[in-house]
Design a protein around this motif. Structure first.
Motif, PDB file in Angstrom:
ATOM      1  N   PRO A 100     -14.872 -11.098   5.206  1.00  0.00           N
ATOM      2  CA  PRO A 100     -15.095 -11.221   3.761  1.00  0.00           C
ATOM      3  C   PRO A 100     -15.983 -12.411   3.393  1.00  0.00           C
ATOM      4  N   CYS A 101     -15.847 -13.515   4.133  1.00  0.00           N
ATOM      5  CA  CYS A 101     -16.662 -14.696   3.822  1.00  0.00           C
ATOM      6  C   CYS A 101     -18.152 -14.393   3.978  1.00  0.00           C
ATOM      7  N   THR A 102     -18.487 -13.623   5.004  1.00  0.00           N
ATOM      8  CA  THR A 102     -19.887 -13.264   5.250  1.00  0.00           C
ATOM      9  C   THR A 102     -20.399 -12.327   4.162  1.00  0.00           C
ATOM     10  N   LEU A 103     -19.573 -11.392   3.749  1.00  0.00           N
ATOM     11  CA  LEU A 103     -19.990 -10.410   2.749  1.00  0.00           C
ATOM     12  C   LEU A 103     -20.308 -11.039   1.406  1.00  0.00           C
ATOM     13  N   VAL A 104     -19.584 -12.097   1.042  1.00  0.00           N
ATOM     14  CA  VAL A 104     -19.762 -12.665  -0.299  1.00  0.00           C
ATOM     15  C   VAL A 104     -20.711 -13.857  -0.326  1.00  0.00           C
ATOM     16  N   CYS A 105     -21.176 -14.321   0.840  1.00  0.00           N
ATOM     17  CA  CYS A 105     -22.078 -15.474   0.866  1.00  0.00           C
ATOM     18  C   CYS A 105     -23.375 -15.149   0.123  1.00  0.00           C
ATOM     19  N   THR A 106     -23.694 -15.940  -0.874  1.00  0.00           N
ATOM     20  CA  THR A 106     -24.882 -15.682  -1.693  1.00  0.00           C
ATOM     21  C   THR A 106     -26.179 -15.941  -0.935  1.00  0.00           C
ATOM     22  N   GLN A 107     -26.095 -16.671   0.181  1.00  0.00           N
ATOM     23  CA  GLN A 107     -27.285 -16.987   0.968  1.00  0.00           C
ATOM     24  C   GLN A 107     -27.459 -16.048   2.164  1.00  0.00           C
ATOM     25  N   GLY A 108     -26.525 -15.106   2.352  1.00  0.00           N
ATOM     26  CA  GLY A 108     -26.621 -14.159   3.453  1.00  0.00           C
ATOM     27  C   GLY A 108     -26.281 -14.746   4.803  1.00  0.00           C
ATOM     28  N   LEU A 109     -25.574 -15.877   4.827  1.00  0.00           N
ATOM     29  CA  LEU A 109     -25.199 -16.515   6.091  1.00  0.00           C
ATOM     30  C   LEU A 109     -24.037 -15.777   6.737  1.00  0.00           C
TER      31      LEU A 109
END
Length: 327
Positions: A100-109
């Motif tokens: 989930p952390c990757t999916l919501v990262c606004t920078q695509g990290l």
């Protein structure tokens, strides 16, 4: 012998099944329980085709052609059947494709990948991975409202991972004279793909994860480590499935990984019981129980009998190879 597939008459070679004939002439029939050259049994029905002569819908992976068959591999009816089969399989498959952390990262990290490197002590490699998204030492986290930490599944157990603190630590450490990471190591979550979900952790699962997951970052690493080459996800995406319409039915504990041997791992909750690992190992995987309660299990004494190549047969990432994850 000759049969007709999608109005094209073709000769059948000795020993071929319908799926083999169809694929040989360019008809791409999907299947999760079949791999050419390996033992298998029909179970997933994703390879369903229709014999227009009899009106029967049949599994192409095990059906032997008979003279005069008129096979249809694509239609609205077959599309509905394959979609239903996939959704039922997905309802019994407990996994998050992406963290989930990757999916919501606004920078695509790819935050989970970054934390994987960090937790394995590969901080310089983690810094170089971070540098592919940010112009270090500056990062995009200063004014960010931290949706990654809000989405962190660790937060449902005790406390969310301090992702921004770790990113700041990596960004500020001196860079060593090493070659940059290749682009092949970069992974971006494809939000257009099917995204399976774990659902809520049970009280027992929370207790298990609290007791067993104590990585330096405290990350659960809930992204599927076997997502690369996952046919279940590929076919679900191809059918336009974003989420299964059915609630999860699996009673198997989620995120319980068993090291088979070396870098080979097994997660029973991701298994769809196609049997490829059972039929293609000697004194290895086996079935336990029958009916809806049937499971694929690996007796402790059989672990050393499992070759690494078996991961290539698994269609869901339940059996996978990994290099850096020590779980």
């Amino acid at each position: 012998m000759h049969i007709t597939i999608n109005h094209t008459t073709t000769e059948v070679c000795s020993g071929e099944t319908l799926i083999e004939v169809a694929r040989r002439i360019g008809c791409n029939i999907p299947s999760l329980c079949y791999v050419k050259g390996h033992q298998h049994r029909s179970s997933c029905m994703v390879c369903a085709v229709k014999n227009r002569v009899t009106g029967q819908v049949i599994p192409s992976c095990t059906t032997v052609p008979t003279e005069g068959m008129q096979i249809e591999t694509e239609s609205e009816e077959l599309n509905r059947i394959r979609t239903l089969s996939l959704e039922l399989l997905l309802s019994d498959h407990r996994a998050d494709c992406e963290a989930p952390c990757t999916l919501v990262c606004t920078q695509g990290l790819d935050i989970e990948r970054l934390l994987d490197l960090y937790d394995n002590g590969l901080k310089e490699k983690a810094r170089r991975f971070l540098a592919q998204t940010f112009a270090l030492p500056a990062t995009g986290c200063t004014d960010c409202k931290a949706p990654c930490e809000k989405a962190c599944r660790r937060g449902t157990i005790d406390k969310a991972v301090s992702i921004r603190v770790i990113i700041k630590e990596l960004a500020e450490q001196p860079a060593e004279a090493v070659s940059p990471l290749g682009e092949a190591n970069v992974h971006r979550a494809d939000k257009k793909q099917y995204l399976s979900r774990l659902g809520r952790f049970s009280s027992r699962e929370k207790q298990h994860l609290r007791e067993t997951v104590n990585t330096p970052s405290w990350c659960l690493h809930c992204a599927c480590a076997g997502q690369k080459g996952c046919k279940l996800r590929e076919y679900a995406t191809g059918q336009g499935i974003r989420r299964s319409r059915y609630e999860a039915t699996s009673l198997l504990p989620v995120m319980q990984r068993v090291r088979i041997n070396g870098d080979l791992w097994f997660e029973a909750a991701k298994c769809i019981r196609c049997g490829l690992c059972v039929y293609n190992t000697r004194n290895g995987f086996t079935f336990k129980d029958r009916g809806f309660g049937m499971q694929v299990v690996l007796p402790e004494e059989n672990r050393q009998n499992i070759p690494a190549e078996i991961a290539g047969l698994c269609s869901t990432g339940a059996i996978y190879l990994t290099e850096s994850r020590e779980k």
